[in-house]
Design a protein around this motif. Sequence first.
Motif, short mmCIF file in Angstrom:
data_model
loop_
_atom_site.label_atom_id
_atom_site.label_comp_id
_atom_site.label_asym_id
_atom_site.label_seq_id
_atom_site.Cartn_x
_atom_site.Cartn_y
_atom_site.Cartn_z
N GLN A 127 0.85 -1.18 0.00
CA GLN A 127 0.00 0.00 0.00
C GLN A 127 0.89 1.23 0.00
OE1 GLN A 127 0.04 1.95 2.80
NE2 GLN A 127 0.16 0.66 4.59
N ASP A 128 0.30 2.37 -0.27
CA ASP A 128 1.06 3.57 -0.56
C ASP A 128 1.90 4.08 0.61
OD1 ASP A 128 -1.40 4.11 0.63
OD2 ASP A 128 -1.52 6.11 -0.23
N ALA A 129 1.49 3.89 1.84
CA ALA A 129 2.25 4.42 2.97
C ALA A 129 3.58 3.69 3.18
CB ALA A 129 1.41 4.38 4.24
N THR A 130 3.62 2.39 2.91
CA THR A 130 4.86 1.63 3.11
C THR A 130 5.43 1.06 1.82
OG1 THR A 130 3.58 -0.36 3.60
CG2 THR A 130 4.25 1.01 5.48
N GLY A 131 4.59 0.85 0.82
CA GLY A 131 5.05 0.24 -0.42
C GLY A 131 6.07 1.09 -1.15
N THR A 132 5.85 2.40 -1.18
CA THR A 132 6.80 3.28 -1.86
C THR A 132 8.19 3.12 -1.27
OG1 THR A 132 5.02 4.86 -2.31
CG2 THR A 132 7.27 5.67 -2.49
N MET A 133 8.29 3.13 0.05
CA MET A 133 9.60 2.98 0.70
C MET A 133 10.18 1.59 0.45
SD MET A 133 12.10 4.30 2.25
CE MET A 133 11.40 5.89 2.55
N ALA A 134 9.35 0.56 0.46
CA ALA A 134 9.85 -0.80 0.20
C ALA A 134 10.44 -0.88 -1.20
CB ALA A 134 8.72 -1.81 0.36
N TYR A 135 9.74 -0.33 -2.20
CA TYR A 135 10.25 -0.36 -3.57
C TYR A 135 11.56 0.42 -3.70
CZ TYR A 135 5.66 -2.18 -4.88
OH TYR A 135 4.53 -2.94 -5.00
N LEU A 136 11.64 1.56 -3.03
CA LEU A 136 12.88 2.34 -3.06
C LEU A 136 14.04 1.56 -2.43
CD1 LEU A 136 11.48 5.87 -2.15
CD2 LEU A 136 12.49 5.18 -4.34
N GLN A 137 13.74 0.81 -1.37
CA GLN A 137 14.79 -0.01 -0.73
C GLN A 137 15.25 -1.13 -1.65
OE1 GLN A 137 16.39 0.55 2.23
NE2 GLN A 137 15.28 2.48 2.16
N PHE A 138 14.32 -1.77 -2.35
CA PHE A 138 14.71 -2.80 -3.31
C PHE A 138 15.60 -2.21 -4.40
CE2 PHE A 138 10.75 -5.25 -2.03
CZ PHE A 138 11.47 -6.25 -1.38
N SER A 140 17.55 0.39 -4.10
CA SER A 140 18.86 0.71 -3.52
C SER A 140 19.73 -0.53 -3.35
CB SER A 140 18.69 1.43 -2.17
OG SER A 140 18.28 0.53 -1.16
N MET A 141 19.10 -1.72 -3.28
CA MET A 141 19.86 -2.97 -3.18
C MET A 141 20.24 -3.50 -4.56
SD MET A 141 18.08 -5.09 -0.05
CE MET A 141 16.39 -4.98 -0.64
N GLY A 142 19.84 -2.77 -5.61
CA GLY A 142 20.25 -3.16 -6.95
C GLY A 142 19.24 -3.99 -7.72
N PHE A 143 18.05 -4.20 -7.18
CA PHE A 143 17.02 -4.94 -7.90
C PHE A 143 16.35 -4.00 -8.89
CE2 PHE A 143 17.27 -7.20 -3.83
CZ PHE A 143 17.47 -8.49 -4.29
N ASP A 144 16.44 -4.33 -10.18
CA ASP A 144 15.79 -3.48 -11.17
C ASP A 144 14.49 -4.07 -11.69
OD1 ASP A 144 16.95 -5.54 -12.55
OD2 ASP A 144 17.78 -4.31 -14.13
N LYS A 145 14.20 -5.32 -11.31
CA LYS A 145 12.92 -5.93 -11.69
C LYS A 145 12.68 -7.14 -10.80
CE LYS A 145 14.92 -8.83 -15.28
NZ LYS A 145 14.87 -9.23 -16.68
N VAL A 146 11.43 -7.54 -10.73
CA VAL A 146 11.05 -8.76 -10.03
C VAL A 146 10.07 -9.51 -10.91
CG1 VAL A 146 11.38 -7.82 -7.72
CG2 VAL A 146 9.14 -7.68 -8.79
N LYS A 147 9.97 -10.79 -10.70
CA LYS A 147 9.02 -11.60 -11.45
C LYS A 147 8.06 -12.22 -10.44
CE LYS A 147 8.57 -15.31 -14.78
NZ LYS A 147 9.26 -16.27 -15.62
N THR A 148 6.82 -11.80 -10.51
CA THR A 148 5.79 -12.35 -9.65
C THR A 148 4.59 -12.74 -10.50
OG1 THR A 148 4.78 -10.19 -9.27
CG2 THR A 148 6.45 -10.89 -7.70
N ASP A 149 3.79 -13.63 -9.98
CA ASP A 149 2.55 -13.97 -10.66
C ASP A 149 1.53 -12.84 -10.53
OD1 ASP A 149 3.58 -16.45 -11.40
OD2 ASP A 149 2.85 -17.41 -9.57
N VAL A 150 1.45 -12.26 -9.33
CA VAL A 150 0.51 -11.18 -9.06
C VAL A 150 1.20 -10.16 -8.17
CG1 VAL A 150 -1.69 -10.55 -7.99
CG2 VAL A 150 -1.47 -12.74 -9.17
N SER A 151 1.16 -8.89 -8.57
CA SER A 151 1.65 -7.79 -7.74
C SER A 151 0.59 -6.71 -7.69
CB SER A 151 2.95 -7.22 -8.32
OG SER A 151 3.99 -8.16 -8.23
N VAL A 152 0.20 -6.35 -6.48
CA VAL A 152 -0.86 -5.34 -6.29
C VAL A 152 -0.34 -4.26 -5.36
CG1 VAL A 152 -3.18 -4.92 -5.40
CG2 VAL A 152 -2.66 -7.07 -6.58
N SER A 153 -0.55 -3.03 -5.76
CA SER A 153 -0.24 -1.88 -4.91
C SER A 153 -1.46 -0.99 -4.89
CB SER A 153 0.97 -1.12 -5.47
OG SER A 153 1.28 -0.02 -4.64
#
Length: 65
Positions: free
Chosen positions: A11-22, A24-37
């Motif tokens: 969700q928007d209050a914590t998801g934005t920071m989680a994505y920014l942290q990913f 910063s760790m060098g992840f430029d993409k992820v592969k999931t079956d379902v991703s919801v924000s």
Amino acid sequence: MGIRIDQTLTQDATGTMAYLQFESMGFDKVKTDVSVSYVDHNTVQEGFENADDHAYLESVAQIRH
């Protein structure tokens, strides 16, 4: 480290920071079956900050591979 993530839900209050942290760790993409924000906190449109967060969340959703 390698892990398999089938689904994500953020969700928007914590998801934005989680994505920014990913990023910063060098992840430029992820592969999931379902991703919801979803946006349920940052809905007041005063200033540019919320609009920027929403645009960022949309851009993250488009990166999913």
